[in-house]
Design a protein around this motif. Structure first.
Motif, PDB file in Angstrom:
ATOM      1  N   ASP A 203      48.732  31.268  -2.776  1.00  0.00           N
ATOM      2  CA  ASP A 203      50.165  31.248  -3.059  1.00  0.00           C
ATOM      3  C   ASP A 203      50.928  31.357  -1.727  1.00  0.00           C
ATOM      4  O   ASP A 203      51.454  30.374  -1.215  1.00  0.00           O
ATOM      5  CB  ASP A 203      50.522  32.391  -4.019  1.00  0.00           C
ATOM      6  N   GLU A 204      50.911  32.540  -1.137  1.00  0.00           N
ATOM      7  CA  GLU A 204      51.697  32.715   0.089  1.00  0.00           C
ATOM      8  C   GLU A 204      51.237  31.791   1.221  1.00  0.00           C
ATOM      9  O   GLU A 204      52.045  31.292   1.995  1.00  0.00           O
ATOM     10  CB  GLU A 204      51.599  34.180   0.548  1.00  0.00           C
ATOM     11  N   TRP A 205      49.927  31.611   1.320  1.00  0.00           N
ATOM     12  CA  TRP A 205      49.371  30.781   2.405  1.00  0.00           C
ATOM     13  C   TRP A 205      48.999  29.383   1.899  1.00  0.00           C
ATOM     14  O   TRP A 205      48.127  28.720   2.468  1.00  0.00           O
ATOM     15  CB  TRP A 205      48.137  31.457   3.006  1.00  0.00           C
ATOM     16  N   TRP A 206      49.609  28.938   0.847  1.00  0.00           N
ATOM     17  CA  TRP A 206      49.147  27.731   0.137  1.00  0.00           C
ATOM     18  C   TRP A 206      50.358  26.904  -0.258  1.00  0.00           C
ATOM     19  O   TRP A 206      51.406  27.449  -0.612  1.00  0.00           O
ATOM     20  CB  TRP A 206      48.400  28.199  -1.114  1.00  0.00           C
ATOM     21  N   LEU A 207      50.220  25.593  -0.166  1.00  0.00           N
ATOM     22  CA  LEU A 207      51.314  24.718  -0.599  1.00  0.00           C
ATOM     23  C   LEU A 207      51.067  24.291  -2.044  1.00  0.00           C
ATOM     24  O   LEU A 207      50.204  23.445  -2.317  1.00  0.00           O
ATOM     25  CB  LEU A 207      51.419  23.493   0.316  1.00  0.00           C
ATOM     26  N   SER A 208      51.782  24.908  -2.933  1.00  0.00           N
ATOM     27  CA  SER A 208      51.678  24.520  -4.344  1.00  0.00           C
ATOM     28  C   SER A 208      52.293  23.128  -4.503  1.00  0.00           C
ATOM     29  O   SER A 208      53.022  22.666  -3.617  1.00  0.00           O
ATOM     30  CB  SER A 208      52.447  25.518  -5.213  1.00  0.00           C
ATOM     31  N   PRO A 209      52.019  22.442  -5.623  1.00  0.00           N
ATOM     32  CA  PRO A 209      52.574  21.096  -5.812  1.00  0.00           C
ATOM     33  C   PRO A 209      54.081  21.093  -5.572  1.00  0.00           C
ATOM     34  O   PRO A 209      54.819  21.872  -6.182  1.00  0.00           O
ATOM     35  CB  PRO A 209      52.225  20.769  -7.265  1.00  0.00           C
ATOM     36  N   THR A 210      54.523  20.237  -4.653  1.00  0.00           N
ATOM     37  CA  THR A 210      55.911  20.243  -4.196  1.00  0.00           C
ATOM     38  C   THR A 210      56.473  18.817  -4.255  1.00  0.00           C
ATOM     39  O   THR A 210      55.913  17.917  -3.617  1.00  0.00           O
ATOM     40  CB  THR A 210      55.976  20.746  -2.737  1.00  0.00           C
ATOM     41  N   PRO A 211      57.541  18.638  -5.012  1.00  0.00           N
ATOM     42  CA  PRO A 211      58.142  17.292  -5.056  1.00  0.00           C
ATOM     43  C   PRO A 211      58.846  16.967  -3.738  1.00  0.00           C
ATOM     44  O   PRO A 211      59.517  17.824  -3.158  1.00  0.00           O
ATOM     45  CB  PRO A 211      59.149  17.381  -6.212  1.00  0.00           C
ATOM     46  N   MET A 212      58.648  15.761  -3.235  1.00  0.00           N
ATOM     47  CA  MET A 212      59.296  15.312  -1.992  1.00  0.00           C
ATOM     48  C   MET A 212      59.726  13.859  -2.183  1.00  0.00           C
ATOM     49  O   MET A 212      59.271  13.167  -3.094  1.00  0.00           O
ATOM     50  CB  MET A 212      58.315  15.402  -0.820  1.00  0.00           C
ATOM     51  N   ARG A 213      60.585  13.417  -1.277  1.00  0.00           N
ATOM     52  CA  ARG A 213      61.012  12.016  -1.310  1.00  0.00           C
ATOM     53  C   ARG A 213      60.803  11.423   0.080  1.00  0.00           C
ATOM     54  O   ARG A 213      61.216  11.992   1.083  1.00  0.00           O
ATOM     55  CB  ARG A 213      62.490  11.927  -1.717  1.00  0.00           C
TER      56      ARG A 213
ATOM     57  N   GLY B  10      52.673  23.147   6.206  1.00  0.00           N
ATOM     58  CA  GLY B  10      51.619  23.830   5.452  1.00  0.00           C
ATOM     59  C   GLY B  10      50.481  24.286   6.334  1.00  0.00           C
ATOM     60  O   GLY B  10      50.418  23.948   7.527  1.00  0.00           O
ATOM     61  N   TRP B  11      49.587  25.062   5.794  1.00  0.00           N
ATOM     62  CA  TRP B  11      48.424  25.553   6.525  1.00  0.00           C
ATOM     63  C   TRP B  11      47.447  24.420   6.785  1.00  0.00           C
ATOM     64  O   TRP B  11      47.324  23.493   5.994  1.00  0.00           O
ATOM     65  CB  TRP B  11      47.745  26.669   5.715  1.00  0.00           C
ATOM     66  N   TRP B  12      46.733  24.531   7.889  1.00  0.00           N
ATOM     67  CA  TRP B  12      45.686  23.552   8.170  1.00  0.00           C
ATOM     68  C   TRP B  12      44.787  23.449   6.944  1.00  0.00           C
ATOM     69  O   TRP B  12      44.368  24.454   6.367  1.00  0.00           O
ATOM     70  CB  TRP B  12      44.849  23.970   9.377  1.00  0.00           C
ATOM     71  N   GLY B  13      44.504  22.211   6.564  1.00  0.00           N
ATOM     72  CA  GLY B  13      43.648  22.037   5.406  1.00  0.00           C
ATOM     73  C   GLY B  13      43.776  20.632   4.840  1.00  0.00           C
ATOM     74  O   GLY B  13      44.381  19.741   5.450  1.00  0.00           O
ATOM     75  N   ASP B  14      43.205  20.444   3.661  1.00  0.00           N
ATOM     76  CA  ASP B  14      43.237  19.141   2.996  1.00  0.00           C
ATOM     77  C   ASP B  14      44.360  19.115   1.974  1.00  0.00           C
ATOM     78  O   ASP B  14      44.572  20.089   1.234  1.00  0.00           O
ATOM     79  CB  ASP B  14      41.901  18.875   2.293  1.00  0.00           C
ATOM     80  N   TYR B  15      45.039  17.972   1.917  1.00  0.00           N
ATOM     81  CA  TYR B  15      46.189  17.816   1.021  1.00  0.00           C
ATOM     82  C   TYR B  15      46.055  16.526   0.238  1.00  0.00           C
ATOM     83  O   TYR B  15      45.349  15.602   0.639  1.00  0.00           O
ATOM     84  CB  TYR B  15      47.498  17.786   1.837  1.00  0.00           C
ATOM     85  N   ALA B  16      46.776  16.474  -0.888  1.00  0.00           N
ATOM     86  CA  ALA B  16      46.869  15.248  -1.675  1.00  0.00           C
ATOM     87  C   ALA B  16      48.344  14.978  -1.932  1.00  0.00           C
ATOM     88  O   ALA B  16      49.152  15.910  -2.024  1.00  0.00           O
ATOM     89  CB  ALA B  16      46.110  15.398  -2.987  1.00  0.00           C
TER      90      ALA B  16
END
Lengths: 423, 423
Positions: free
Chosen positions: A372-382, A393-399
Motif C-alpha cells: 500500500d504505502e510503498w506500492w502503486l495501486s491501480p491508478t487511472p492516468m491519461r 513509483g517504487w522500482w519494480g514491474d508495472y502494467a
C-alpha cells in the motif's frame, strides 16, 4: 536523530505508451498498476516444501529442520505469504538435506523451487557451508576427505538448482565457525575451518559455487554484528574473493535493536560498497528471551505463546524496522524469518501469522507497507499527445491497461525514460 | 584441568670447557652461573626516560604519557627493575613524542635506549601506528597527506633507533581502529583506517618499518581477545603481510583471567604458528575496576590505593599467571605494564613496587620465579677428563668461572653440545 526516507527507492519516470502498431497511444485513458517490487521482500519458504512436493507426487516425509508448518496449515498460508513476499529462502541444511550420504533431498527441494518460481517468487538457497547441521556421517572422515566432500556438496546443490535458485548463502557464520564449541563432538566443518583457516574456507565455498553457476549471486552471511565480522569481511575482500552481498542476520529474540543501533550497524557494513541483505529477521510477539543467553539455541521453553501485548509491540517494531532498513540505500533485501508460529525456530512466537492461521497485527502492518504505502495501486492516468504518462513509483514491474490490452514496463534506477507497447 | 610445565624452556646441555690455549680443561673445579634469560621478561621503561636523558645532559621536561615516575623515584627503582627484567618497552606515543610537527622527542628517547642497552636490556618500541594519541596537528590534514605523514613517521622512528630497538609494536589495536568513537573529534589515524581498511593500514605500518630496519621484529598488538582479532590476524596473514609475533594485551584491571581462560586464549592465538608476546600485562593490588566499564580509560578514580589484601592477591595472581604463560610453548615474551604505582596508567595500583618505592609481595614473588626457580644460581661443578660439564638450565646466557678466568656460553633450543673457552 535519524531521518528516514526511502525516496531513493522510487523515481518519477516518463513512460511512452505505444499501440500494437508501434504508434504512440495519444490522449488515451489508461490504468497503471504495480505488479512486483524490485526490492526483495523475502521470507523463508520452509513451510511450503512438503506441500509443493506433494502436489507433484513426492511423499511429504522429509525431515523438518528450523521450521516448517504441516501441509494442511501450509495450504492456508499460501495466499498470505504470496500477497506480501516476492523472495523465498529454501532450506539446504546439510544434515537434513542429506541425512544418509549420497541420498540428498534434491527432488523434494526441486519441487518446492519450481512451485515458488511458477508463482513469480525469486529464490535463495540457505546455506551451502555451515558448521551447525553439518552431517554426522562427515564427522569421522579424514581431513582431506572432509574438504573434498564439502566442495562436492557445494557444486552439487548449485548445479542441481541452476535456473531456479540464483542466490545462495554461500557460507554461514564463519566468525564463530572454527571456534564453535557448543556441541559434544566437534563437527567436521568446524574442524576443516580450524585447520585451513576462515578465509580459505570462505574461498572454498565461493569458488566452488561460482565455478558451477554463471551469474549466481553469492552471499557471505553471519549473525555476528561485531567488529569481528568487519575484520572477516575485510580479510575476505583483501584476499580477492568476490562477494556479491553481505548478509546480516537479526534474530531479535532478545529484543528489537531500535533505529539507532540498526542504522549504525548498516553504516558499518555498508562501507565496503557491497549490497546488504538482511537475511534472517525476527521480531517476537511474546515474551523476550533473557539477555544472558548467548547461543539462542540454548533457550527453548516448553511453551512460548504469542500475547496480545506482544503482538502490538511486534507490529510496531516490524514497521519501524522495515522503515529503517528500506531507508538505507545499501539494503537490497529483507528476509523475514517465518510466516507462522507453527513449527517456528525455537518454538518462538516469531511468525507474522499465529499458529491457528490468523494474521497477527504485524502481518497486516507489513502488508500495508509493502502493498500500500510503498506500492502503486491501480491508478487511472491519461496519456498526452505523444502517448506519455509520468509514473511515480517504487522500482519494480508495472502494467498499464488500455481496454483489453496490457503493456508492461519496469521502473529502474537511472532510467528516467521507458517505452511500453500494448499487446 | 590444565597441567602446567615449563620443561620445554630448559634442557640438559653438555658444555666442553677449554683453557685459553684451547685445550680441554680436564678435572677442574668451576663455578657455573646464569647471566641472562633468553625469554623476554619485560616491563615498561617509561619511568627511566627522564633519568637517562638527564644523565647525558638532556633536560627532563618532556611530556609524560601513560606512566613515568619522577626522576628521584626512578633512581631508587633502577636496581629493582634491572634485577628482574631484561627487556624494556619504550614509549613512542605519537602525540607525546612529536607534540609539535617536525620536533620529535628523538634525542631524549635515544638517551633512554642507550641507557638500557648499556645495562644489557633489550628494547621494544611501542607503538608505531595507533589511533589513540595520534597527534592533534594531524587531524585537519587531507586524507592522502595523513597517509604519507604516517608512513614517514614509521620510517623515521625505526631508522633513528636502528641498532638499539630491534622490536616494535608496528601497529596497535587495529580491531577497533576504524570504528573507534570514544573521542570528541575523530583522530586522523582512525579516519585513515576507515578509509583504506584495516589490512591496508596494517600493511602500511609493516611495510614501512620492514623497509627501514633489516632484521627488525614487528609485532601486531591488540587488546581485543575475541574472534575479531582472530579474523584480523587471518586476513593479515592471508594478505601476505609478514608478522613476526602476535601481541596480546592483558590489562586485567577488571580481574585476573585465571588459568583456564588464559590457556584457552593462548591456544586460540597460537594456532597461527607465530610466537606470542604478552605485551601489556597488568594485575592490580587494590580494588578491581567495575566490570561494566568498556573502555578502561573511562575509569580513573581520584584515589585508587594499593591494599594489603590486594597485594597478597596480586602476588598470587602474578605467580599463577606467569606459570601459565611460561608453560605455553608459543609465548616468547611477557611484558609487565609498570614497575611502580607512581604515575601508573589510570592511577591504578598496578605496579610491582608501591608509590613509596618499597617492593610489593608481587615483586618478590616474580623475582623468586625469574631469578630463583627458573634461574641457575652459581653452582660448583667439576669437569670430567675431557673438560665437560653437564648444565641443566633455562635457555639463556651463562658464565663459568675458573680461578680468575671466565668463559661464557649460551643454552639454546636444539643445541645439546656447546663449547666455552676461558679468557
Amino acid at each position: 536523530m535519524i531521518t528516514l526516507s526511502s525516496s531513493h527507492r522510487s523515481h518519477s519516470t516518463v513512460v511512452t505508451l505505444r499501440g500494437p502498431d508501434g504508434a504512440p497511444l495519444a490522449d488515451a485513458d489508461v490504468m497503471v498498476r504495480q505488479v512486483r517490487h524490485a526490492f526483495a521482500f523475502g521470507n523463508i519458504g520452509f513451510d511450503f516444501v512438503d506441500l509443493a512436493a506433494a502436489q507433484v507426487g513426492i511423499a511429504a516425509d522429509g525431515p523438518h529442520v528450523f521450521g516448517g508448518a504441516d501441509r494442511e496449515s501450509a495450504e492456508r498460508l499460501v495466499e498470505l505469504w504470496l500477497d506480501v513476499f516476492n523472495t523465498a529462502t529454501l532450506p539446504f541444511y546439510w544434515a537434513g538435506f542429506e541425512p544418509a550420504e549420497g541420498r540428498p533431498d534434491t527432488e523434494r527441494l526441486l519441487a518446492a523451487a519450481r512451485w515458488f518460481r511458477e508463482r513469480g517468487v525469486s529464490l535463495k538457497g540457505h546455506p551451502l557451508v555451515w558448521h551447525t547441521l553439518a552431517p554426522g556421517w562427515l564427522r569421522d572422515r579424514p581431513d582431506d576427505e572432509v574438504e573434498s566432500v564439502v566442495r562436492a556438496r557445494v557444486r552439487r546443490e548449485v548445479g542441481a538448482f541452476a535456473g531456479l535458485i540464483d542466490t545462495w548463502d554461500a557460507i554461514n557464520e564463519v566468525v564463530i565457525m572454527p571456534v564453535f564449541d557448543n556441541e559434544e563432538r566437534q563437527n567436521a566443518v568446524t574442524r576443516l575451518c580450524r585447520r585451513i583457516g576462515r578465509i580459505p574456507t570462505v574461498r572454498l565455498a565461493f569458488e566452488e559455487a561460482r565455478g558451477v553457476g554463471a551469474g549466481v549471486r553469492l552471499v557471505l552471511n553471519d549473525f555476528d554484528m561485531s567488529t569481528a565480522y568487519e575484520c572477516l569481511i575485510e580479510g575476505v575482500l583483501e584476499a580477492g574473493i568476490q562477494v556479491d552481498a553481505i548478509g546480516l542476520q537479526s534474530h531479535m529474540h532478545q529484543g528489537y535493536w531500535g533505529e539507532e543501533r540498526t542504522w549504525a550497524t548498516l553504516e558499518r557494513f555498508a562501507r565496503y560498497g557491497l549490497p546488504l541483505q538482511m537475511t534472517e529477521t525476527t521480531l517476537l510477539s511474546g515474551d523476550l528471551m533473557p539477555p544472558e543467553i548467548e547461543d539462542l539455541n540454548d533457550f527453548q521453553p516448553s511453551s512460548w505463546p504469542s500475547t496480545p501485548e506482544g503482538e502490538e509491540r511486534q507490529a510496531d517494531e516490524v514497521v519501524r524496522h522495515y522503515r529503517t532498513l528500506l531507508a538505507h540505500p545499501a539494503v537490497e533485501a529483507v528476509n523475514y524469518w517465518g510466516i507462522t508460529d507453527r513449527g517456528a525456530w525455537l518454538g518462538a512466537p516469531a511468525g507474522l501469522v499465529r499458529a491457528d492461521g490468523t494474521p497477527k497485527p504485524a502481518y497486516d502492518a507489513l502488508r500495508a507497507l509493502v502493498k500500500d504505502e510503498w506500492w502503486l495501486s491501480p491508478t487511472p492516468m491519461r496519456t498526452d499527445g505523444a502517448g506519455r504518462i509520468t509514473v511515480e513509483g517504487w522500482w519494480g514491474d508495472y502494467a498499464v491497461d488500455s481496454g483489453a490490452s496490457t503493456a508492461t514496463f519496469a521502473l529502474e534506477r537511472d532510467t528516467p525514460l521507458v517505452q511500453a507497447t500494448l499487446a
